[in-house]
Write a protein that holds these residues in place. Structure first.
Motif, PDB file in Angstrom:
ATOM      1  N   UNK A   6       0.865  -1.176   0.000  1.00 54.25           N
ATOM      2  CA  UNK A   6       0.000   0.000   0.000  1.00 54.25           C
ATOM      3  C   UNK A   6       0.897   1.219   0.000  1.00 54.25           C
ATOM      4  N   UNK A   7       0.331   2.341  -0.274  1.00 60.02           N
ATOM      5  CA  UNK A   7       1.133   3.554  -0.274  1.00 60.02           C
ATOM      6  C   UNK A   7       0.644   4.494   0.801  1.00 60.02           C
ATOM      7  N   UNK A   8       1.580   5.120   1.495  1.00 54.23           N
ATOM      8  CA  UNK A   8       1.231   6.196   2.402  1.00 54.23           C
ATOM      9  C   UNK A   8       2.302   7.255   2.289  1.00 54.23           C
ATOM     10  N   UNK A  17       7.564  16.814  -4.971  1.00 56.75           N
ATOM     11  CA  UNK A  17       8.027  15.433  -5.014  1.00 56.75           C
ATOM     12  C   UNK A  17       7.298  14.691  -3.898  1.00 56.75           C
ATOM     13  N   UNK A  18       6.413  13.800  -4.301  1.00 56.64           N
ATOM     14  CA  UNK A  18       5.658  13.040  -3.305  1.00 56.64           C
ATOM     15  C   UNK A  18       6.348  11.699  -3.116  1.00 56.64           C
ATOM     16  N   UNK A  19       6.811  11.472  -1.893  1.00 55.58           N
ATOM     17  CA  UNK A  19       7.466  10.210  -1.549  1.00 55.58           C
ATOM     18  C   UNK A  19       6.496   9.370  -0.744  1.00 55.58           C
ATOM     19  N   UNK A  20       6.312   8.125  -1.179  1.00 60.42           N
ATOM     20  CA  UNK A  20       5.442   7.201  -0.466  1.00 60.42           C
ATOM     21  C   UNK A  20       6.170   5.880  -0.285  1.00 60.42           C
ATOM     22  N   UNK A  21       5.831   5.180   0.780  1.00 60.10           N
ATOM     23  CA  UNK A  21       6.317   3.813   0.952  1.00 60.10           C
ATOM     24  C   UNK A  21       5.339   2.933   0.193  1.00 60.10           C
TER      25      UNK A  21
END
Length: 126
Positions: A6-8, A17-21
């Motif tokens: 999943x992304x958060x 710049x959107x960083x997601x796990x």
């Protein structure tokens, strides 16, 4: 190991710049290497050329595996790149995963994430 796909977001305020796990396990046993996939999304109308630096949090039970400084490369406007990060837990406990610095080499803008998440590290089976 159990995990998620999943992304958060790591820092909701960053709009360029959107960083997601993208994926990361919740639980792992000590000395069992695991992978975190970090997704970097360029929301601007300009090309980014990204470099990432990984730093271990002091007194952490986790260490990065591989090159801690690496060129991610070009991320075109409106696109993303997935960056695999390998980690080795060396002690049991609940540990923060971090610190990560992302540098846009085109305009020298830094994005710093002191932690990208937590993981529970258990003792291996006897």
């Amino acid at each position: 190991s159990s995990g998620i796909n999943a992304e958060w977001p790591l820092r909701p305020g960053s709009k360029e710049l959107i960083a997601t796990v993208h994926s990361m396990p919740h639980f792992i046993t000590s000395h069992e290497q695991f992978r975190v996939v970090l997704r970097l999304r360029n929301t601007t109308d300009k090309k980014y050329n990204l470099h990432i630096t990984l730093q271990t949090i002091p007194k952490s039970g986790l260490v990065w595996i591989g090159d801690i400084r690496r060129l991610v490369g070009d991320v075109l406007p409106g696109s993303f790149v997935d960056v695999p990060l390998d980690v080795l837990p060396i002690r049991s406990g609940v540990w923060e995963i971090g610190e990560i610095t992302i540098l846009n080499l085109i305009n020298n803008k830094e994005f710093i994430y002191t932690s990208i998440g937590q993981i529970l590290v258990g003792l291996p089976d006897p």
